[in-house]
Design a protein around this motif. Structure first.
Motif, mmCIF file in Angstrom:
data_model
loop_
_atom_site.group_PDB
_atom_site.id
_atom_site.type_symbol
_atom_site.label_atom_id
_atom_site.label_comp_id
_atom_site.label_asym_id
_atom_site.label_seq_id
_atom_site.Cartn_x
_atom_site.Cartn_y
_atom_site.Cartn_z
ATOM 1 N N ARG A 25 0.853 -1.184 0.000
ATOM 2 C CA ARG A 25 0.000 0.000 0.000
ATOM 3 C C ARG A 25 0.888 1.233 0.000
ATOM 4 O O ARG A 25 1.770 1.387 0.834
ATOM 5 C CB ARG A 25 -0.909 0.021 1.220
ATOM 6 C CG ARG A 25 -1.838 1.234 1.229
ATOM 7 C CD ARG A 25 -2.944 1.119 2.224
ATOM 8 N NE ARG A 25 -3.845 0.002 1.979
ATOM 9 C CZ ARG A 25 -4.790 -0.036 1.036
ATOM 10 N NH1 ARG A 25 -4.944 0.980 0.221
ATOM 11 N NH2 ARG A 25 -5.570 -1.085 0.916
ATOM 12 N N GLY A 27 0.109 5.074 0.135
ATOM 13 C CA GLY A 27 -0.963 6.058 0.299
ATOM 14 C C GLY A 27 -2.293 5.360 0.130
ATOM 15 O O GLY A 27 -2.596 4.396 0.825
ATOM 16 N N THR A 28 -3.077 5.786 -0.859
ATOM 17 C CA THR A 28 -4.365 5.138 -1.123
ATOM 18 C C THR A 28 -4.269 4.107 -2.238
ATOM 19 O O THR A 28 -5.229 3.413 -2.518
ATOM 20 C CB THR A 28 -5.429 6.184 -1.511
ATOM 21 O OG1 THR A 28 -4.968 6.884 -2.674
ATOM 22 C CG2 THR A 28 -5.665 7.173 -0.375
#
Length: 109
Positions: A25, A27-28
């Motif tokens: 992952r 960030g988003t």
């Protein structure tokens, strides 16, 4: 009867650990098994470090009475991402340009 149920359920408890997929992952964004190096750079940016190594593997095939050998060259790259002092660094492993593993390293700086 009760022990027979446990014998059926017990192997299912091991199943999740046997089929873990590599993912990271950023960030988003999420990158997972099979992602290309350009996908990882687009979602996570440039890594802190890159290491490359090549390995040769001899494959033997047999077709009836005939056997053959061939050498396959594999290129492995390990990219290290440092997400700061409060998160573990992540080492992303590629085989021939495709993501195959993500390993945690020590805490970043």
């Amino acid at each position: 009867m009760r022990s027979a149920r446990w014998l059926l359920v017990l192997p299912l408890l091991w199943l999740p650990s046997a089929v873990q997929a590599a993912s990271l992952r950023c960030g988003t964004a999420l990158v997972a098994d099979g992602a290309s190096k350009s996908d990882v750079i687009a979602k996570c940016g440039e890594p802190l470090a890159k290491e490359t190594r090549s390995e040769s593997e001899e494959l033997k095939t047999r077709d009836g009475d005939t056997s053959a050998k061939r050498v396959v060259q594999k290129t492995f790259e390990e990219w290290t991402y440092n997400f700061g002092p409060n998160r573990l660094m992540q080492v992303v492993v590629f085989e021939n340009g495709k993501l195959i593993d993500v390993k945690s390293a020590g805490y970043g700086r």
